[in-house]
Design a protein around this motif. Structure first.
Motif, PDB file in Angstrom:
ATOM      1  N   CYS A  15     -24.672 -85.788  80.924  1.00  0.00           N
ATOM      2  CA  CYS A  15     -24.901 -84.878  79.798  1.00  0.00           C
ATOM      3  C   CYS A  15     -23.825 -85.075  78.739  1.00  0.00           C
ATOM      4  O   CYS A  15     -22.647 -84.835  79.001  1.00  0.00           O
ATOM      5  N   PRO A  16     -24.230 -85.489  77.540  1.00  0.00           N
ATOM      6  CA  PRO A  16     -23.252 -85.679  76.472  1.00  0.00           C
ATOM      7  C   PRO A  16     -22.872 -84.392  75.745  1.00  0.00           C
ATOM      8  O   PRO A  16     -22.078 -84.427  74.808  1.00  0.00           O
ATOM      9  N   GLY A  17     -23.420 -83.257  76.147  1.00  0.00           N
ATOM     10  CA  GLY A  17     -23.083 -81.982  75.520  1.00  0.00           C
ATOM     11  C   GLY A  17     -23.846 -81.695  74.240  1.00  0.00           C
ATOM     12  O   GLY A  17     -23.501 -80.767  73.510  1.00  0.00           O
ATOM     13  N   THR A  18     -24.891 -82.461  73.967  1.00  0.00           N
ATOM     14  CA  THR A  18     -25.604 -82.296  72.696  1.00  0.00           C
ATOM     15  C   THR A  18     -26.224 -80.907  72.537  1.00  0.00           C
ATOM     16  O   THR A  18     -26.244 -80.372  71.424  1.00  0.00           O
ATOM     17  N   THR A  19     -26.685 -80.301  73.620  1.00  0.00           N
ATOM     18  CA  THR A  19     -27.280 -78.966  73.509  1.00  0.00           C
ATOM     19  C   THR A  19     -26.212 -77.922  73.216  1.00  0.00           C
ATOM     20  O   THR A  19     -26.459 -76.955  72.494  1.00  0.00           O
ATOM     21  N   ASP A  20     -25.007 -78.109  73.743  1.00  0.00           N
ATOM     22  CA  ASP A  20     -23.894 -77.212  73.419  1.00  0.00           C
ATOM     23  C   ASP A  20     -23.575 -77.285  71.927  1.00  0.00           C
ATOM     24  O   ASP A  20     -23.431 -76.262  71.260  1.00  0.00           O
ATOM     25  N   PHE A  31     -24.099 -68.011  70.657  1.00  0.00           N
ATOM     26  CA  PHE A  31     -23.643 -68.020  69.268  1.00  0.00           C
ATOM     27  C   PHE A  31     -24.615 -67.339  68.305  1.00  0.00           C
ATOM     28  O   PHE A  31     -24.339 -67.242  67.117  1.00  0.00           O
ATOM     29  N   ALA A  32     -25.747 -66.859  68.819  1.00  0.00           N
ATOM     30  CA  ALA A  32     -26.706 -66.132  67.984  1.00  0.00           C
ATOM     31  C   ALA A  32     -26.005 -64.906  67.401  1.00  0.00           C
ATOM     32  O   ALA A  32     -25.326 -64.170  68.110  1.00  0.00           O
ATOM     33  N   GLY A  33     -26.144 -64.724  66.131  1.00  0.00           N
ATOM     34  CA  GLY A  33     -25.524 -63.575  65.480  1.00  0.00           C
ATOM     35  C   GLY A  33     -24.099 -63.809  65.001  1.00  0.00           C
ATOM     36  O   GLY A  33     -23.543 -62.961  64.312  1.00  0.00           O
ATOM     37  N   VAL A  34     -23.499 -64.932  65.364  1.00  0.00           N
ATOM     38  CA  VAL A  34     -22.144 -65.232  64.877  1.00  0.00           C
ATOM     39  C   VAL A  34     -22.266 -65.659  63.424  1.00  0.00           C
ATOM     40  O   VAL A  34     -22.961 -66.615  63.105  1.00  0.00           O
ATOM     41  N   GLU A  35     -21.604 -64.929  62.554  1.00  0.00           N
ATOM     42  CA  GLU A  35     -21.704 -65.228  61.126  1.00  0.00           C
ATOM     43  C   GLU A  35     -20.525 -66.015  60.594  1.00  0.00           C
ATOM     44  O   GLU A  35     -20.628 -66.667  59.566  1.00  0.00           O
ATOM     45  N   GLU A  36     -19.408 -65.961  61.302  1.00  0.00           N
ATOM     46  CA  GLU A  36     -18.235 -66.706  60.836  1.00  0.00           C
ATOM     47  C   GLU A  36     -18.414 -68.202  61.104  1.00  0.00           C
ATOM     48  O   GLU A  36     -19.252 -68.613  61.900  1.00  0.00           O
ATOM     49  N   ASP A  37     -17.663 -69.005  60.396  1.00  0.00           N
ATOM     50  CA  ASP A  37     -17.678 -70.447  60.644  1.00  0.00           C
ATOM     51  C   ASP A  37     -17.212 -70.705  62.066  1.00  0.00           C
ATOM     52  O   ASP A  37     -16.353 -69.990  62.586  1.00  0.00           O
ATOM     53  N   ILE A  38     -17.771 -71.736  62.681  1.00  0.00           N
ATOM     54  CA  ILE A  38     -17.343 -72.139  64.018  1.00  0.00           C
ATOM     55  C   ILE A  38     -16.823 -73.571  63.942  1.00  0.00           C
ATOM     56  O   ILE A  38     -17.539 -74.476  63.535  1.00  0.00           O
ATOM     57  N   GLU A  39     -15.579 -73.732  64.333  1.00  0.00           N
ATOM     58  CA  GLU A  39     -14.957 -75.051  64.403  1.00  0.00           C
ATOM     59  C   GLU A  39     -14.699 -75.360  65.870  1.00  0.00           C
ATOM     60  O   GLU A  39     -14.066 -74.561  66.572  1.00  0.00           O
ATOM     61  N   ILE A  40     -15.199 -76.497  66.332  1.00  0.00           N
ATOM     62  CA  ILE A  40     -14.960 -76.890  67.720  1.00  0.00           C
ATOM     63  C   ILE A  40     -13.602 -77.582  67.788  1.00  0.00           C
ATOM     64  O   ILE A  40     -13.391 -78.640  67.211  1.00  0.00           O
ATOM     65  N   ILE A  41     -12.681 -76.949  68.508  1.00  0.00           N
ATOM     66  CA  ILE A  41     -11.318 -77.455  68.654  1.00  0.00           C
ATOM     67  C   ILE A  41     -11.259 -78.537  69.731  1.00  0.00           C
ATOM     68  O   ILE A  41     -10.524 -79.505  69.610  1.00  0.00           O
ATOM     69  N   GLY A  42     -12.032 -78.350  70.791  1.00  0.00           N
ATOM     70  CA  GLY A  42     -12.033 -79.321  71.879  1.00  0.00           C
ATOM     71  C   GLY A  42     -13.189 -79.084  72.825  1.00  0.00           C
ATOM     72  O   GLY A  42     -13.751 -77.985  72.890  1.00  0.00           O
ATOM     73  N   PHE A  43     -13.553 -80.129  73.543  1.00  0.00           N
ATOM     74  CA  PHE A  43     -14.663 -80.121  74.493  1.00  0.00           C
ATOM     75  C   PHE A  43     -14.163 -80.889  75.716  1.00  0.00           C
ATOM     76  O   PHE A  43     -14.061 -82.114  75.670  1.00  0.00           O
ATOM     77  N   VAL A  44     -13.766 -80.158  76.759  1.00  0.00           N
ATOM     78  CA  VAL A  44     -13.120 -80.769  77.915  1.00  0.00           C
ATOM     79  C   VAL A  44     -13.833 -80.380  79.200  1.00  0.00           C
ATOM     80  O   VAL A  44     -14.625 -79.436  79.216  1.00  0.00           O
ATOM     81  N   SER A  45     -13.530 -81.072  80.279  1.00  0.00           N
ATOM     82  CA  SER A  45     -14.099 -80.699  81.577  1.00  0.00           C
ATOM     83  C   SER A  45     -13.169 -79.722  82.293  1.00  0.00           C
ATOM     84  O   SER A  45     -12.008 -79.561  81.930  1.00  0.00           O
ATOM     85  N   CYS A  46     -13.716 -79.132  83.336  1.00  0.00           N
ATOM     86  CA  CYS A  46     -12.941 -78.187  84.156  1.00  0.00           C
ATOM     87  C   CYS A  46     -11.909 -78.914  85.011  1.00  0.00           C
ATOM     88  O   CYS A  46     -11.039 -78.287  85.595  1.00  0.00           O
ATOM     89  N   GLY A  47     -12.056 -80.231  85.118  1.00  0.00           N
ATOM     90  CA  GLY A  47     -11.137 -81.012  85.927  1.00  0.00           C
ATOM     91  C   GLY A  47     -11.655 -81.282  87.323  1.00  0.00           C
ATOM     92  O   GLY A  47     -10.992 -81.929  88.123  1.00  0.00           O
TER      93      GLY A  47
END
Length: 110
Positions: A15-20, A31-47
């Motif tokens: 899974c490349p995370g495209t649905t996320d 994220f439904a209803g979130v009106e502020e801008d969303i910036e993705i800081i990082g996308f990591v695994s749980c380890g």
């Protein structure tokens, strides 16, 4: 919102995370209803199981600017492998305990 996403290490190869990313972009799922801008800081695994590195990775995401940590749906819902993580609640509790209210916690993405 400055978002850090923690995903299941078991799904990284399939899974490349495209649905996320789509959920963030289209404001669906958690994220439904979130009106502020969303910036993705990082996308990591749980380890990897049992997810103990999720706390360390959440801390690092916060150091790098995240104000919100989301566990990807692969952890809570088991998508796409059909197996929800048995350690999801412990990961959320560990992150909440470590970051002591510094961030918003989201238990899924889409």
């Amino acid at each position: 919102m400055k978002l850090g996403v923690i995903r299941c290490m078991q799904t990284e190869e399939i899974c490349p995370g495209t649905t996320d990313f789509r959920a963030v972009r289209e404001r669906t799922g958690v994220f439904a209803g979130v009106e502020e801008d969303i910036e993705i800081i990082g996308f990591v695994s749980c380890g990897g199981c049992p997810g103990k590195r999720a706390v360390l990775r959440a801390r690092e995401l916060v150091k790098r600017g995240a104000d919100t940590i989301a566990l990807a749906s692969c952890i809570q819902k088991g998508t796409p492998i059909g197996y929800p993580c048995p350690f999801a609640k412990a990961m959320l509790a560990g992150i909440a305990g470590e970051l002591d209210g510094q961030v918003r916690l989201l238990d899924h993405t889409h």
